[in-house]
Design a protein around this motif. Sequence first.
Motif, short mmCIF file in Angstrom:
data_model
loop_
_atom_site.label_atom_id
_atom_site.label_comp_id
_atom_site.label_asym_id
_atom_site.label_seq_id
_atom_site.Cartn_x
_atom_site.Cartn_y
_atom_site.Cartn_z
N UNK A 113 7.98 94.76 19.56
CA UNK A 113 9.17 93.82 19.55
C UNK A 113 8.65 92.80 18.51
N UNK A 114 7.45 92.43 18.40
CA UNK A 114 6.99 91.38 17.60
C UNK A 114 7.14 91.72 16.05
N UNK A 115 6.91 92.82 15.64
CA UNK A 115 6.80 93.47 14.62
C UNK A 115 8.51 93.40 14.03
N UNK A 116 9.28 93.93 14.99
CA UNK A 116 10.64 93.94 14.59
C UNK A 116 11.16 92.53 14.65
N UNK A 117 10.69 91.57 15.34
CA UNK A 117 11.39 90.30 15.17
C UNK A 117 10.91 89.66 14.00
N UNK A 118 9.56 89.67 13.48
CA UNK A 118 9.36 89.14 12.32
C UNK A 118 9.89 89.74 11.11
N UNK B 172 9.34 106.12 -1.88
CA UNK B 172 9.03 105.55 -3.38
C UNK B 172 8.90 103.83 -3.09
N UNK B 173 9.43 103.51 -1.84
CA UNK B 173 9.45 102.12 -1.64
C UNK B 173 8.33 101.37 -0.88
N UNK B 174 7.57 100.44 -1.58
CA UNK B 174 6.51 99.68 -0.80
C UNK B 174 7.16 98.74 0.24
N UNK B 175 6.74 99.07 1.74
CA UNK B 175 7.54 98.33 2.58
C UNK B 175 6.34 97.53 3.13
N UNK B 176 5.13 97.69 2.81
CA UNK B 176 4.22 96.85 3.68
C UNK B 176 2.79 97.13 2.78
N UNK B 177 1.76 96.30 3.27
CA UNK B 177 0.32 96.56 2.58
C UNK B 177 -0.53 96.79 4.08
N UNK B 178 -1.36 97.72 4.21
CA UNK B 178 -2.39 97.95 5.21
C UNK B 178 -3.75 97.04 4.62
N UNK B 179 -4.21 96.31 5.48
CA UNK B 179 -5.48 95.60 4.87
C UNK B 179 -6.67 95.74 5.89
N UNK B 180 -7.69 96.23 5.32
CA UNK B 180 -9.02 96.28 5.95
C UNK B 180 -9.83 95.30 5.45
N UNK B 181 -10.17 94.42 6.36
CA UNK B 181 -10.87 93.00 6.00
C UNK B 181 -12.17 92.80 6.39
N UNK B 182 -13.04 92.50 5.65
CA UNK B 182 -14.47 92.36 6.21
C UNK B 182 -15.01 90.86 5.72
N UNK C 222 14.62 101.87 9.58
CA UNK C 222 13.74 102.84 9.16
C UNK C 222 12.40 102.42 8.74
N UNK C 223 12.52 101.40 8.01
CA UNK C 223 11.17 100.80 7.32
C UNK C 223 10.24 100.38 8.59
N UNK C 224 11.09 99.42 9.47
CA UNK C 224 10.63 98.71 10.61
C UNK C 224 9.77 99.99 11.80
N UNK C 225 10.43 100.94 11.69
CA UNK C 225 10.09 102.22 12.51
C UNK C 225 8.62 102.73 12.13
#
Length: 461
Positions: free
Chosen positions: A3-8, A117-127, A18-21
């Motif tokens: 729910x937090x992802x959906x709310x934000x 083809x639509x960028x809906x987010x970014x996956x970040x791996x952080x060190x 569909x993007x949020x799913x």
Amino acid sequence: MDRKIKKLCQAYTNLTKEDIEILENLNTFLPLLSETHGGDVFIDCKTWDSNAAIVVAEALKPGTSYKETVVGKLAYRENEPAALRTLSTGVRTLRLSGVSQENNPILQTTTAIKNQDKVIGVLIIENDVSEEFIEKNKLMENQMYENPKTSSFIPIVSDYVVDSLLIFNKEGVLQYANNSAKTFYRFLGYKEDLEGMHFTNLALENTSFERILQEKYLETKELYIGENCYNIKYSLFQGDERLIMIIRDQTQLMRQKKALITKSVAIQEIHHRVKNNLQTIASLLRMQSRRSKNPQLTIAFQESINRILSIATTHEILAKDLDGHILIIELIKKVLSNTIYTGQDEGRVKEVQVEGDPTYIDANKGTTLALVINELISNAYEHAFKPGDQGTIRVQVKRDIFKNHIIVEDNGCGFDPEEENGNSFGLNIVRGLVQEALQGDVHFTSSEKGTKIKLSFINRA
């Protein structure tokens, strides 16, 4: 469902259901990714601010340097250039330095999350950035990086060029960046020196270094980063494999184009509304004329209606054409089709021919010319032919180096120009409009075989 992802997402982004799913499904794998890569993993999404992203999900590694959750916090371009770069361009980033929300130095590897083809987010791996890593990275850079101060191929003048100029060696390592390029990447949030970075971390689109080496020349279409627009060109030095990357800021040009289009559309809409208003006035006059039992008054009403519709014709053409120039032949045909002349229902005129050169007139003079053509055709219908005649009216458009010429002639009974000169309201209108508004002249010739009227005015369209 998280729910937090959906709310934000609903509060800070314009993502679809569909993007949020997709983001919610990916969120279940974040702990596994964190364990596999030994880093903190996040999902960030675009916000209404092109220079800020919202953290919608996280998986923190054991022993993380974060003291509290960053979900719901903003990541700014100036602090996390890798994340914002990937969100803007869809291009992955490898271990690019940045600053976390808790002001700690970090390295980020980023990958675009897409729905088709639509960028809906970014996956970040952080060190975290350790002292050991910094020293090791400097050593690798020194081995790969040719000192630009000793590179004679770099022109000094490039520092005075407005475009951003970057030069890579055959391994894809940046050897030189001019001042414009350094300023540009600082704007994107890059903290460290550009020289020594690999092409992968500096590219702004999904183009591989190997492909550019094969193509030898590539040019992108408009590339948008936030609200700014750029054009990128890649070219190889002749005789070696050094690659030049040129980034040109097209933002001001694109804004000017959009402003011009907006202005043109507004003008187009004004012409459309003026045409509608004039047609409404003509309709009201037509209704009023039907109530009149005086034939002469009915004719006067119809003449006024035709003049109004002639003006409306110009605005009708301009409402469809944004360049403000009117094809004279099209204008004449529109005037003929939009108006009804005295005697037209009696069949006095067999046909009206329109022909000639494809010449234009500007919008300011178009209304005047429409009125003039209407008067000449109206006069021909009313006076050139007798009931029962089957006459012909011919309109020719000619053009020479300096002037446009419009010839209106008929095969009617003719008239005496000297006798009609002071009595014909229509011909006086024609002469006045041509001389005053078109800075031209009018020539009348008439005999029992017909009438010929020639308009000439300077061609400036």
